[in-house]
Enzyme design. Structure first.
Site, PDB file in Angstrom:
ATOM      1  N   ASN A   7       0.873  -1.176   0.000  1.00  0.00           N
ATOM      2  CA  ASN A   7       0.000   0.000   0.000  1.00  0.00           C
ATOM      3  C   ASN A   7       0.915   1.232   0.000  1.00  0.00           C
ATOM      4  OD1 ASN A   7      -1.886   1.973   0.419  1.00  0.00           O
ATOM      5  ND2 ASN A   7      -2.766   1.060   2.270  1.00  0.00           N
ATOM      6  N   ARG A  92      -2.492  -2.041  -3.548  1.00  0.00           N
ATOM      7  CA  ARG A  92      -3.725  -1.288  -3.352  1.00  0.00           C
ATOM      8  C   ARG A  92      -3.647  -0.046  -4.229  1.00  0.00           C
ATOM      9  NH1 ARG A  92      -6.039   1.556   2.149  1.00  0.00           N
ATOM     10  NH2 ARG A  92      -7.968   2.236   1.183  1.00  0.00           N
ATOM     11  N   HIS A 181     -12.991   2.531  -0.249  1.00  0.00           N
ATOM     12  CA  HIS A 181     -12.954   1.428   0.734  1.00  0.00           C
ATOM     13  C   HIS A 181     -13.578   0.163   0.141  1.00  0.00           C
ATOM     14  CE1 HIS A 181     -13.280   4.715   4.042  1.00  0.00           C
ATOM     15  NE2 HIS A 181     -12.011   4.351   3.936  1.00  0.00           N
ATOM     16  N   HIS A 209     -18.195   1.043   7.396  1.00  0.00           N
ATOM     17  CA  HIS A 209     -16.733   1.078   7.554  1.00  0.00           C
ATOM     18  C   HIS A 209     -16.403   2.398   8.239  1.00  0.00           C
ATOM     19  CE1 HIS A 209     -12.462   0.412   6.108  1.00  0.00           C
ATOM     20  NE2 HIS A 209     -12.447   1.687   6.449  1.00  0.00           N
ATOM     21  N   ARG A 242     -12.177  14.953   7.530  1.00  0.00           N
ATOM     22  CA  ARG A 242     -12.990  15.376   6.370  1.00  0.00           C
ATOM     23  C   ARG A 242     -14.387  15.775   6.823  1.00  0.00           C
ATOM     24  NH1 ARG A 242     -11.402  10.096   3.727  1.00  0.00           N
ATOM     25  NH2 ARG A 242      -9.379  10.488   2.769  1.00  0.00           N
ATOM     26  N   ARG A 286     -11.057   8.301  19.861  1.00  0.00           N
ATOM     27  CA  ARG A 286     -10.829   8.034  21.288  1.00  0.00           C
ATOM     28  C   ARG A 286     -10.668   9.333  22.071  1.00  0.00           C
ATOM     29  NH1 ARG A 286      -6.578   3.382  19.808  1.00  0.00           N
ATOM     30  NH2 ARG A 286      -6.318   4.879  18.137  1.00  0.00           N
ATOM     31  N   GLU A 389      -8.409  -5.934   4.525  1.00  0.00           N
ATOM     32  CA  GLU A 389      -8.195  -5.569   3.119  1.00  0.00           C
ATOM     33  C   GLU A 389      -6.992  -6.310   2.540  1.00  0.00           C
ATOM     34  OE1 GLU A 389      -9.073  -1.046   2.632  1.00  0.00           O
ATOM     35  OE2 GLU A 389      -8.864  -1.452   4.756  1.00  0.00           O
TER      36      GLU A 389
END
Ligand code: ADP
Length: 403
Positions: A7, A92, A181, A209, A242, A286, A389
């Site tokens: 990736n 990926r 995704h 997701h 985002r 978190r 993935e």
């Protein structure tokens, strides 16, 4: 066969070496700060052996790929004796446009097509391509496979993927919804049926997701019919940094008032918004949770907005599919944050989604396993399925190269 899953990001290279005989991950690594002008960092873990390099300048992806191979081949802390043990490399790739609805073996035409999709994925596609070309250079005889984040969503019908702007922009530039995704949505939507021992045919499900980047997909008979991300990953849910869906006129309004360019506003919407922009604290859920639990007003607002957005999309996908048999949670937040799942699902009993509090909370905080979190009498099944993935990329790669 051992398959290397790569990736490549703009300044990083993440990889896993997977032995497909038993699908076991044997090495996991990361090369960071490539081409940033700052000293780089490399870390690889093989069982208990940690291989680490600090402070070396890493100028190119080719150099990073050479470092990856050096680590994998390290006599003491490596995972393989010879490069020939790597049967194939699965990459990926972010954006395949409309050209790819499945994974493919890389050849010149595939590389050209990935390059043509750069305007659609300007940050990721060039890096993905660099990753492919770097591997070709250092492993010239090893087959390379490209696995696209957009591929799974190519089954969406036009009514779902079209935007209401003049159609000529679709024809001219490919302006439409693509979704991302996809490898995760494909893995989870398939895996959940295997886990339940049912066929994908006849099922309607929503995959949530929820990670630093988040998207939902509506999946009927194992095929994607709608998803929340769009032309780019900016659309849909509120995410770590985002903003998600937003009146497009906001771009013009902020640009005019702040004397910013469209690119600058979009950059702000991608990198400084979402949980970070609202809470003013962090993009990590978190941290937002901790602050919200301590009555930090903006953290509570960020969490409320996230939950409300997910609820609205779930409602719209249930309506769009004409029902739903299961809702499945995955990725960092979806797998670990039981309290957030409870917030999302509270108030959804009316449509047959009944959460089992104990089952839900048992599957949280690093203890995520494949499990049902609904009550036995819930009409809609609620589940957690940890995503993988890398395995999906490795399986696609094996499938394509074994013939
Ligand atoms: P990415 O989109 O970068 O792959 P992840 O899927 O790793 O992101 O998700 C990151 C998010 O998941 C963060 O907001 C983080 O708070 C949350 N998360 C990850 N691990 C845990 C955990 N053990 N407990 C609670 N939340 C977690």
């Amino acid at each position: 066969m051992k398959i290397l899953v790569v990736n490549a990001g703009s300044s990083s290279l993440k990889y896993q070496l997977i032995d497909m005989d038993g699908e076991k991950m044997i090495a996991k690594g990361l090369v960071e700060r490539i081409g940033t002008g700052k000293p780089g960092h490399q870390k690889q873990v093989v069982g208990k052996e940690v291989y680490e390099v600090e402070g070396v300048m890493i100028d190119t992806h080719v150099q990073a790929t050479e470092m990856m191979l050096k680590a994998l081949l390290d006599e003491e802390k490596g995972a393989i004796r010879s490069m020939n043990e790597i049967g194939a490399v699965g990459h990926r790739v972010l954006h395949g446009g409309t050209k790819f609805s499945a994974s493919v073996i890389v050849n010149q035409a595939v590389k050209d097509a990935i390059r043509e999709c750069i305007p659609l994925g300007p940050l990721h596609n060039p890096a993905n391509l660099m990753g492919i070309e770097a591997c070709e250079k250092v492993m010239p005889t090893t087959p390379q496979v490209a696995v696209f984040d957009t591929a799974f969503h190519q089954t969406m019908p036009p009514k779902a993927y079209m935007y209401g702007v003049p159609k000529k922009f679709l024809t001219k530039y490919g302006v439409r919804k693509y979704g991302f995704h996809g490898t995760s949505h494909r893995y989870v939507s398939k895996r959940v049926c295997e886990f339940l021992g049912i066929s994908q045919l006849g099922t309607k499900m929503i995959i949530c997701h929820l990670g630093n980047g988040s998207s939902l997909s509506a999946v009927v008979d194992g095929k994607c019919v709608d998803t929340t991300m769009g032309l780019t990953p900016l659309d849909g849910l509120l995410m770590g940094t985002r903003c998600g869906t937003c009146d497009p006129a906001v771009v013009q309004f902020i640009a005019n008032n702040e004397n910013m360019t469209v690119d600058e506003v979009l950059n702000m919407m991608n990198k400084e918004s979402g949980l970070l922009g609202i809470s003013g604290l962090s993009n990590d859920m978190r941290d937002v949770d901790n602050a919200a639990d301590n009555y930090h007003g903006d953290a509570m607002l960020a969490r409320d907005m996230l939950v409300y957005g997910i609820q609205k999309y779930i409602g719209s996908f249930v309506a769009a599919m004409g029902g739903c048999d299961m809702i499945v949670f995955t990725a960092g937040i979806g797998e670990n944050n039981g309290a957030l799942r409870e917030r999302i699902l509270t108030g959804m009993e009316w449509m047959g989604a009944k959460l089992d509090h104990a089952r839900n909370m048992a599957c949280a905080d690093g203890h995520a396993t494949e499990c049902v979190i609904s009550t036995d009498d819930s009409k809609m099944k609620l589940l957690v399925i940890p995503t993988n993935e890398e395995i999906m990329i490795a399986r696609d790669t094996l499938e394509l190269v074994k013939h």
